[in-house]
Motif scaffolding. Structure first.
Motif, PDB file in Angstrom:
ATOM      1  N   SER A 132       6.156  10.552   4.013  1.00 51.33           N
ATOM      2  CA  SER A 132       7.435   9.846   3.928  1.00 51.33           C
ATOM      3  C   SER A 132       7.278   8.503   3.207  1.00 51.33           C
ATOM      4  N   VAL A 133       6.560   8.548   2.092  1.00 49.38           N
ATOM      5  CA  VAL A 133       6.313   7.370   1.265  1.00 49.38           C
ATOM      6  C   VAL A 133       6.827   7.658  -0.148  1.00 49.38           C
ATOM      7  N   GLY A 134       7.622   6.740  -0.672  1.00 47.14           N
ATOM      8  CA  GLY A 134       8.135   6.886  -2.028  1.00 47.14           C
ATOM      9  C   GLY A 134       7.409   5.977  -3.001  1.00 47.14           C
ATOM     10  N   MET A 135       6.830   6.556  -4.049  1.00 52.83           N
ATOM     11  CA  MET A 135       6.223   5.809  -5.144  1.00 52.83           C
ATOM     12  C   MET A 135       6.612   6.515  -6.442  1.00 52.83           C
ATOM     13  N   ILE A 136       6.310   5.891  -7.574  1.00 52.20           N
ATOM     14  CA  ILE A 136       6.663   6.434  -8.884  1.00 52.20           C
ATOM     15  C   ILE A 136       5.411   6.973  -9.566  1.00 52.20           C
ATOM     16  N   SER A 137       5.477   8.213 -10.046  1.00 54.39           N
ATOM     17  CA  SER A 137       4.366   8.764 -10.816  1.00 54.39           C
ATOM     18  C   SER A 137       4.509   8.344 -12.276  1.00 54.39           C
ATOM     19  N   VAL A 138       3.412   7.883 -12.850  1.00 57.59           N
ATOM     20  CA  VAL A 138       3.378   7.434 -14.247  1.00 57.59           C
ATOM     21  C   VAL A 138       2.274   8.215 -14.950  1.00 57.59           C
ATOM     22  N   PRO A 139       2.620   9.143 -15.830  1.00 59.74           N
ATOM     23  CA  PRO A 139       1.593   9.924 -16.520  1.00 59.74           C
ATOM     24  C   PRO A 139       0.667   9.011 -17.323  1.00 59.74           C
ATOM     25  N   PRO A 140      -0.599   9.394 -17.526  1.00 57.32           N
ATOM     26  CA  PRO A 140      -1.142  10.667 -17.064  1.00 57.32           C
ATOM     27  C   PRO A 140      -1.771  10.627 -15.684  1.00 57.32           C
ATOM     28  N   ARG A 141      -2.035   9.404 -15.105  1.00 54.10           N
ATOM     29  CA  ARG A 141      -2.818   9.397 -13.859  1.00 54.10           C
ATOM     30  C   ARG A 141      -2.556   8.150 -13.002  1.00 54.10           C
ATOM     31  N   TYR A 142      -1.317   7.705 -12.937  1.00 50.94           N
ATOM     32  CA  TYR A 142      -1.038   6.463 -12.221  1.00 50.94           C
ATOM     33  C   TYR A 142       0.101   6.641 -11.216  1.00 50.94           C
ATOM     34  N   LEU A 143       0.052   5.831 -10.156  1.00 53.40           N
ATOM     35  CA  LEU A 143       1.153   5.676  -9.211  1.00 53.40           C
ATOM     36  C   LEU A 143       1.591   4.218  -9.230  1.00 53.40           C
ATOM     37  N   ARG A 144       2.903   3.990  -9.336  1.00 51.88           N
ATOM     38  CA  ARG A 144       3.429   2.623  -9.333  1.00 51.88           C
ATOM     39  C   ARG A 144       4.068   2.318  -7.994  1.00 51.88           C
ATOM     40  N   LEU A 145       3.661   1.186  -7.437  1.00 51.31           N
ATOM     41  CA  LEU A 145       4.228   0.694  -6.185  1.00 51.31           C
ATOM     42  C   LEU A 145       5.060  -0.553  -6.467  1.00 51.31           C
ATOM     43  N   ALA A 146       6.331  -0.528  -6.091  1.00 50.78           N
ATOM     44  CA  ALA A 146       7.192  -1.709  -6.194  1.00 50.78           C
ATOM     45  C   ALA A 146       7.072  -2.487  -4.879  1.00 50.78           C
ATOM     46  N   PHE A 147       6.070  -3.370  -4.802  1.00 48.98           N
ATOM     47  CA  PHE A 147       5.903  -4.145  -3.559  1.00 48.98           C
ATOM     48  C   PHE A 147       7.042  -5.137  -3.372  1.00 48.98           C
ATOM     49  N   SER A 148       7.806  -5.368  -4.427  1.00 45.57           N
ATOM     50  CA  SER A 148       8.961  -6.264  -4.326  1.00 45.57           C
ATOM     51  C   SER A 148      10.017  -5.723  -3.369  1.00 45.57           C
ATOM     52  N   SER A 149       9.995  -4.423  -3.091  1.00 45.98           N
ATOM     53  CA  SER A 149      11.015  -3.826  -2.229  1.00 45.98           C
ATOM     54  C   SER A 149      10.461  -3.341  -0.900  1.00 45.98           C
ATOM     55  N   VAL A 150       9.241  -3.780  -0.556  1.00 47.04           N
ATOM     56  CA  VAL A 150       8.611  -3.338   0.695  1.00 47.04           C
ATOM     57  C   VAL A 150       8.191  -4.571   1.504  1.00 47.04           C
ATOM     58  N   ALA A 151       8.588  -4.609   2.773  1.00 48.19           N
ATOM     59  CA  ALA A 151       8.223  -5.722   3.658  1.00 48.19           C
ATOM     60  C   ALA A 151       6.713  -5.740   3.907  1.00 48.19           C
ATOM     61  N   GLU A 152       6.197  -6.907   4.297  1.00 47.31           N
ATOM     62  CA  GLU A 152       4.749  -7.055   4.476  1.00 47.31           C
ATOM     63  C   GLU A 152       4.178  -6.043   5.451  1.00 47.31           C
ATOM     64  N   ASP A 153       4.797  -5.899   6.623  1.00 45.43           N
ATOM     65  CA  ASP A 153       4.246  -4.973   7.614  1.00 45.43           C
ATOM     66  C   ASP A 153       4.303  -3.530   7.111  1.00 45.43           C
ATOM     67  N   ASN A 154       5.322  -3.196   6.349  1.00 48.69           N
ATOM     68  CA  ASN A 154       5.403  -1.852   5.794  1.00 48.69           C
ATOM     69  C   ASN A 154       4.429  -1.634   4.640  1.00 48.69           C
ATOM     70  N   LEU A 155       4.010  -2.707   3.971  1.00 49.74           N
ATOM     71  CA  LEU A 155       3.000  -2.566   2.928  1.00 49.74           C
ATOM     72  C   LEU A 155       1.677  -2.103   3.514  1.00 49.74           C
ATOM     73  N   VAL A 156       1.304  -2.681   4.641  1.00 47.16           N
ATOM     74  CA  VAL A 156       0.064  -2.255   5.307  1.00 47.16           C
ATOM     75  C   VAL A 156       0.165  -0.789   5.709  1.00 47.16           C
ATOM     76  N   GLU A 157       1.299  -0.414   6.270  1.00 49.12           N
ATOM     77  CA  GLU A 157       1.487   0.976   6.682  1.00 49.12           C
ATOM     78  C   GLU A 157       1.507   1.900   5.471  1.00 49.12           C
ATOM     79  N   LEU A 158       2.129   1.478   4.384  1.00 46.95           N
ATOM     80  CA  LEU A 158       2.175   2.307   3.175  1.00 46.95           C
ATOM     81  C   LEU A 158       0.766   2.577   2.660  1.00 46.95           C
ATOM     82  N   LEU A 159      -0.048   1.533   2.556  1.00 47.74           N
ATOM     83  CA  LEU A 159      -1.414   1.741   2.071  1.00 47.74           C
ATOM     84  C   LEU A 159      -2.247   2.557   3.049  1.00 47.74           C
ATOM     85  N   THR A 160      -1.966   2.424   4.329  1.00 49.84           N
ATOM     86  CA  THR A 160      -2.663   3.247   5.320  1.00 49.84           C
ATOM     87  C   THR A 160      -2.353   4.725   5.098  1.00 49.84           C
ATOM     88  N   ARG A 161      -1.098   5.018   4.825  1.00 55.28           N
ATOM     89  CA  ARG A 161      -0.717   6.409   4.569  1.00 55.28           C
ATOM     90  C   ARG A 161      -1.286   6.902   3.238  1.00 55.28           C
TER      91      ARG A 161
END
Length: 422
Positions: free
Chosen positions: A386-415
């Motif tokens: 239940s984590v949303g990120m953007i796939s960027v070809p050919p081999r990258y994932l983009r995380l918009a940390f601007s839209s994620v709260a601090e506590d949820n950032l830790v949880e996102l990286l944990t997942r």
């Protein structure tokens, strides 16, 4: 000025810029139609030129249900919100934005009065219409924002050439010059987007100097138009990294090197739905060159969106007049810095084995390099974590940390780590 005068003015004042103009760019001139004639009649005692519904004396005649939503604005700002905007934008807004831009500029650096666009993407598309032909090559570091392909490639038929942006944990500042050297003879456009999307990177002083030096050297062999995309201007989280726009570093370096600047309120004033962008050229605001270029830009605005949006400009103008603006924008920057530092710390503590966080120090994004298909990761993250990120070809994932709260950032990286381990 008519078309011949506009083109002659640009050719005389900036011959390299004139050579960059596309066929559409050379044909464009602001017509002497309704907006032009209405502007000339603005001071007339009785003005029956422009087709907008007023009180009959130049004031507004809104529906109460619409006007109620603007009741907190001063009367002049209410008026700006309800009547057609001048084609190049509200004069005071343009003046105040120019003053804001120039706080970081050398005193003698030339810059035009910014022209208002309907967001930064509109500003980029205007530059594409003015300067890009099918034979133009657009050079930028990869991975890059996907919409560049739509703006430059799909709409104007240009070849979009990306060079590798990173070498391990290092940003390849030399890549711009190397990519230009590999091109066949002819004009080229280079895009400088700092802080970057999707990488969240801004160059150091030494890297900036290397980029500029490389572009100046390339301009000795070909005409180079440099599009400075300052969408995320000012959002820097490392005290050693300059916040100023690289636009100012490019001025006066070479007649063959032509910089243009696109910026706006979207991120700088956290006004995402406002769609207020600005287009700035490297010339004095009262020069004939500035007037000629403005004529061409207004022709393109008139022929696409009609005129800039009034309510958004009024709100941006009110913000620029406010004495607390700088404190409020700094508070947002500091909040994003806290999220950025939280992301960095969580990444270090979780000891990722295969997911590599690429260098980042600014903006709204962080980029993770994978060893396999990012789209598979994106889909699995969504379905299993239940984590949303953007796939960027050919081999990258983009995380918009601007839209994620601090506590949820830790949880996102944990997942994310859970996915790597699974």
């Amino acid at each position: 000025m008519d078309l011949d005068q506009v083109n002659a003015t640009i050719r005389a004042a900036a011959p390299s810029l004139f050579q960059h103009l596309s066929a559409l760019g050379r044909r464009a001139v602001f017509p002497r139609g309704i907006p032009f004639q209405a502007a000339e009649a603005a001071s007339a005692e009785i003005n029956g030129t422009i087709g907008q519904i007023t009180d009959g004396r130049g004031g507004t005649r809104p529906l109460p249900v619409v006007a109620e939503g603007l009741s907190s604005l001063d009367p002049d700002l209410q008026r700006h919100s309800l009547l057609y905007s001048p084609m190049a934008g509200l004069p005071e807004l343009r003046e105040l934005w120019r003053a804001r831009q120039r706080r970081e500029a050398p005193q003698d650096a030339p810059s035009s009065l910014p022209i208002v666009t309907v967001g930064l993407t509109h500003g980029l598309s205007i530059i594409a219409d003015l300067f890009i032909s099918p034979e133009t090559v657009v050079v930028l570091p990869a991975p890059f924002w996907g919409n560049y392909k739509q703006i430059f490639g799909l709409r104007r038929g240009a070849a979009v050439v990306g060079f590798p942006a990173y070498d391990g944990d290092r940003f390849r500042a030399e890549g711009y010059a190397e990519a230009l050297d590999e091109l066949p003879r002819g004009a080229a456009m280079v895009v400088l987007n700092f802080p970057s999307n999707p990488g969240g990177y801004s160059p150091s002083e030494a890297e900036r100097a290397q980029i500029v030096e490389g572009l100046v050297a390339a301009a000795q062999k070909r005409r180079v138009l440099v599009l400075v995309d300052d969408a995320y201007h000012g959002l820097v989280y490392d005290a050693e990294i300059p916040r100023r726009s690289i636009f100012w570093d490019l001025l006066g370096k070479s007649e063959q090197l032509v910089p243009v600047k696109v910026c706006g309120t979207t991120k700088e004033l956290v006004f995402f739905s406002g769609r207020v962008g600005f287009l700035t050229f490297a010339c004095a605001p009262d020069s004939a060159l500035a007037q000629a270029l403005e004529s061409k830009v207004k022709a393109l605005i008139r022929s696409t969106v009609g005129s800039p949006v009034g309510p958004s400009q009024a709100l941006a103008l009110r913000a620029l007049r406010h004495p607390e603006l700088d404190a409020q924008t700094e508070a947002v920057r500091a909040e994003l810095e806290a999220r950025f530092l939280c992301l960095q710390q969580a990444y270090r503590q979780l000891n990722f084995r295969t997911l590599r966080l690429l260098p980042c120090n600014s903006g709204c994004f962080a980029l993770f390099e994978l060893q396999d298909d990012p789209e598979i990761w994106r889909r699995r993250l969504l379905a299993e974590q239940s984590v949303g990120m953007i796939s960027v070809p050919p081999r990258y994932l983009r995380l918009a940390f601007s839209s994620v709260a601090e506590d949820n950032l830790v949880e996102l990286l944990t997942r994310l780590k859970r996915m790597e381990d699974g």
